[in-house]
Design a protein around this motif. Structure first.
Motif, PDB file in Angstrom:
ATOM      1  N   LYS A  37       0.838  -1.206   0.000  1.00 21.53           N
ATOM      2  CA  LYS A  37       0.000   0.000   0.000  1.00 21.53           C
ATOM      3  C   LYS A  37       0.871   1.253   0.000  1.00 21.53           C
ATOM      4  O   LYS A  37       0.554   2.244  -0.663  1.00 21.53           O
ATOM      5  CB  LYS A  37      -0.940   0.004   1.200  1.00 21.53           C
ATOM      6  N   ARG A  93      -8.162  -7.310   1.168  1.00 21.68           N
ATOM      7  CA  ARG A  93      -8.136  -6.089   1.987  1.00 21.68           C
ATOM      8  C   ARG A  93      -7.268  -5.011   1.332  1.00 21.68           C
ATOM      9  O   ARG A  93      -7.645  -3.834   1.303  1.00 21.68           O
ATOM     10  CB  ARG A  93      -7.608  -6.430   3.380  1.00 21.68           C
ATOM     11  N   GLU A  96      -9.170  -3.459  -1.568  1.00 21.57           N
ATOM     12  CA  GLU A  96     -10.193  -2.520  -1.090  1.00 21.57           C
ATOM     13  C   GLU A  96      -9.560  -1.208  -0.625  1.00 21.57           C
ATOM     14  O   GLU A  96     -10.079  -0.125  -0.918  1.00 21.57           O
ATOM     15  CB  GLU A  96     -10.993  -3.148   0.049  1.00 21.57           C
ATOM     16  N   GLU A  97      -8.447  -1.296   0.090  1.00 18.40           N
ATOM     17  CA  GLU A  97      -7.785  -0.089   0.581  1.00 18.40           C
ATOM     18  C   GLU A  97      -7.210   0.739  -0.562  1.00 18.40           C
ATOM     19  O   GLU A  97      -7.242   1.971  -0.520  1.00 18.40           O
ATOM     20  CB  GLU A  97      -6.696  -0.455   1.592  1.00 18.40           C
ATOM     21  N   GLU A 100     -10.109   2.543  -2.232  1.00 14.18           N
ATOM     22  CA  GLU A 100     -10.519   3.661  -1.378  1.00 14.18           C
ATOM     23  C   GLU A 100      -9.535   4.834  -1.517  1.00 14.18           C
ATOM     24  O   GLU A 100      -9.944   5.990  -1.628  1.00 14.18           O
ATOM     25  CB  GLU A 100     -10.577   3.194   0.072  1.00 14.18           C
TER      26      GLU A 100
END
Length: 152
Positions: A37, A93, A96-97, A100
């Motif tokens: 990320k 996850r 999704e992050e 977003e």
């Protein structure tokens, strides 16, 4: 790993008792998620961060797809414990992050579009000009309506 362990134990509730292997697998996956990320965020900041110019939406989408693919490759390329099933949960996850975060980058990029800001001013100016040039016609129409109403 210590940061990941402390993250697990932060919060108001105590975590469920787990084996050291499961906790280590969770920490591995969390570290891989954070690294991937971070890679995505840094790349997108370089492309459409605060000091960069506006990017066309298609170009932004293309760069997002490339950065997302790179981030997922980093996540999947990192050695982790816990097996595929555990890794799949964290990959979902991460996905999704990233999506977003992309919505926030889109909003940031849209705010840089000077045409959006100029559009409102142009509409107001256009309405004022229309009323200014149509005013003589509207005044005559109003006088005509008043004279016909007075006769009836």
């Amino acid at each position: 790993y210590f940061k990941a362990y402390t993250k697990i134990f932060q919060g108001e509730e105590l975590p469920q008792p787990k084996s050291i292997v499961l906790a280590t697998a969770e920490a591995n996956n969390l570290a891989a998620l954070a690294s991937a990320k971070d890679s995505y965020t840094k790349r997108m900041e370089l492309l459409c961060g605060g000091d960069t110019p506006y990017l066309a939406p298609r170009e932004l989408e293309k760069k997002h797809a490339e950065a997302k693919e790179t981030a997922l490759a980093i996540f999947h390329g990192t050695r982790k414990m816990g097996g595929i099933e555990c890794s799949r949960e964290y990959a979902k996850r991460l996905d999704e992050e990233i999506d977003e975060a992309f919505e926030n980058f889109k909003k940031l990029n849209d705010g840089k579009n000077i045409y959006n800001a100029a559009r409102k001013a142009a509409v107001v100016t256009l309405v004022l000009l229309v009323f200014f040039f149509c005013r003589p016609c509207l005044v005559r129409l109003d006088v005509f309506c008043l004279s016909t109403c007075a006769i009836s």
